[in-house]
Design an enzyme around this catalytic site. Structure first.
Site, short mmCIF file in Angstrom:
data_model
loop_
_atom_site.label_atom_id
_atom_site.label_comp_id
_atom_site.label_asym_id
_atom_site.label_seq_id
_atom_site.Cartn_x
_atom_site.Cartn_y
_atom_site.Cartn_z
N HIS A 247 0.81 -1.22 0.00
CA HIS A 247 0.00 0.00 0.00
C HIS A 247 0.84 1.27 0.00
O HIS A 247 0.35 2.35 -0.29
CB HIS A 247 -1.00 0.00 1.17
CG HIS A 247 -0.44 0.30 2.51
ND1 HIS A 247 -0.31 -0.64 3.50
CD2 HIS A 247 0.03 1.44 3.06
CE1 HIS A 247 0.19 -0.09 4.59
NE2 HIS A 247 0.41 1.18 4.34
N ASP B 151 0.18 -7.54 1.36
CA ASP B 151 0.59 -6.15 1.55
C ASP B 151 2.11 -6.00 1.65
O ASP B 151 2.63 -5.31 2.53
CB ASP B 151 -0.08 -5.54 2.78
CG ASP B 151 -0.09 -4.00 2.72
OD1 ASP B 151 0.46 -3.44 1.75
OD2 ASP B 151 -0.64 -3.38 3.64
N SER C 40 4.61 2.91 7.76
CA SER C 40 4.36 1.73 6.95
C SER C 40 5.58 1.34 6.14
O SER C 40 6.21 2.17 5.48
CB SER C 40 3.21 1.98 5.98
OG SER C 40 1.98 1.81 6.61
#
Length: 357
Positions: A95, A126, A209
């Protein structure tokens, strides 16, 4: 509790704050007196040494690992990444890269951002790998740990670029292991259901992230990916509840991308169906209707057909597509289980040998 991605939109203004870490040295005899046998004096002398040792270990880990954590900038978004090998490959979240093919990467040793290109993105877990177009001198790959050895209560450090603040470090513990979490696609995640995630109290903020969750031995034990949010508080972040993809899964996926350019075996179990959620007469989710069956797949071999409504896998009640994904997330290809479904109003249960995806 909703879980949303933790990448950062560049147009958002960062709110800055400060914090401090207080180390408690312990207690001493009132007045500083010594016991007759001298033991108190020895204990008092030992306490500062242990505090110093812990602080020095923090400093050592940060010094050794932070150079392996980079900042990744796409056209509109910003996240983090971890240097995977000396050839300039960097592992991050799918993402973070989104639909982009090229990126600007800031490493610990680069004054100016470097360019990088996408190798492969695997939204189902992911994870993604990008590669620097030119490998700078001194690029340092991270060391990845053994997920099986991660323990609740273990001290962790989260490293990344929260709110665009590169080379930031937060501290916490492993709060839990073995969590199965489904990303919220409306929050910008891939919608993946990820098993065996490491839950941590270390602050995971937008921009973290794809970074590194590190133990005090300097090994990456996970890739910070999600932060929990509380819908009762308007979807705001729930402090101290973050999740990281375990190092074992990171290595499984990244190694395949490095060697083959794609993922050929995710290690995830599958029924071999496409399906949709169905509702009952009260418009409540009541099962998963099979839309198509993969020829030769697990469901096909078990006699499950298009139009069947799956209501249970093993002991797990299935009401939605998400609950089906959660049920399968912790299973492995080749594992035996049962599937309960209804066909033309008749309830049936069959044994199934799960396939892979």
């Amino acid at each position: 509790m909703d879980v949303s991605r933790t990448r950062r939109t560049l147009r958002t203004t960062a709110a800055l704050g400060s914090c401090c870490l207080a180390l408690v040295s312990g207690c001493s005899v009132p007045g500083g007196g010594s016991a007759e046998d001298g033991s108190t004096t020895a204990q008092q002398a030992a306490v500062p040494v242990s505090v110093t040792d812990l602080q020095n270990q923090y400093l050592k880990v940060i010094k050794n690992v932070l150079p392996s954590v980079v900042q990744i900038e796409a056209s509109r978004d910003l996240g983090s990444g971890v240097v995977y090998d000396g050839s300039g490959r960097i592992v991050t979240n799918a993402h973070v890269v989104g639909n982009e093919k090229t990126f600007r990467v800031t490493t610990a040793n680069s004054e100016e951002p470097l360019t990088a290109s996408l190798v492969y993105s695997y939204p189902e877990q992911d994870l993604a790998v990008i590669r620097l177009d030119k490998v700078p001198d001194g690029l340092k790959p991270a060391s990845f740990g053994d997920t099986q050895k991660v323990q609740v209560g273990q001290i962790t450090l989260a490293m990344g670029s929260p709110l665009g603040l590169s080379s930031s470090v937060t501290e916490g513990i492993v709060s839990a292991t073995g969590r199965t979490v489904t990303e919220n696609p409306e929050g910008g995640g891939t919608g993946a259901t990820i098993a065996n995630m490491v839950q941590t109290s270390a602050a995971i903020n937008p921009g973290n992230s794809g970074g590194a969750l590190v133990d005090l031995d300097g090994r990456v034990i996970g890739i910070p990916t999600l932060a929990a949010s509380d819908p009762d508080l308007g979807g705001s972040a729930a402090p101290g509840i973050g999740f990281a993809i375990p190092a074992s899964m990171v290595k499984t996926i990244a190694d395949q991308i490095v060697k083959q350019g794609r993922v050929t075996d995710s290690g995830r179990a599958a029924l071999g169906v496409t399906a949709r959620t169905v509702v009952d007469e009260n418009y409540q989710p009541a099962g998963v209707a099979v839309v198509s069956v993969q020829p030769g797949g697990a469901a096909d071999r078990a006699g499950i057909r298009t139009g069947d409504i799956i209501t249970k896998v093993g002991d797990d009640h299935i009401t939605t597509i998400t609950s089906l994904a959660v049920s399968l997330a912790s299973d492995r290809p080749g594992q035996r289980t049962t599937v309960t479904y209804s066909r033309e109003g008749v309830r049936r249960t069959v044994g199934v040998t799960l396939g892979g995806q």
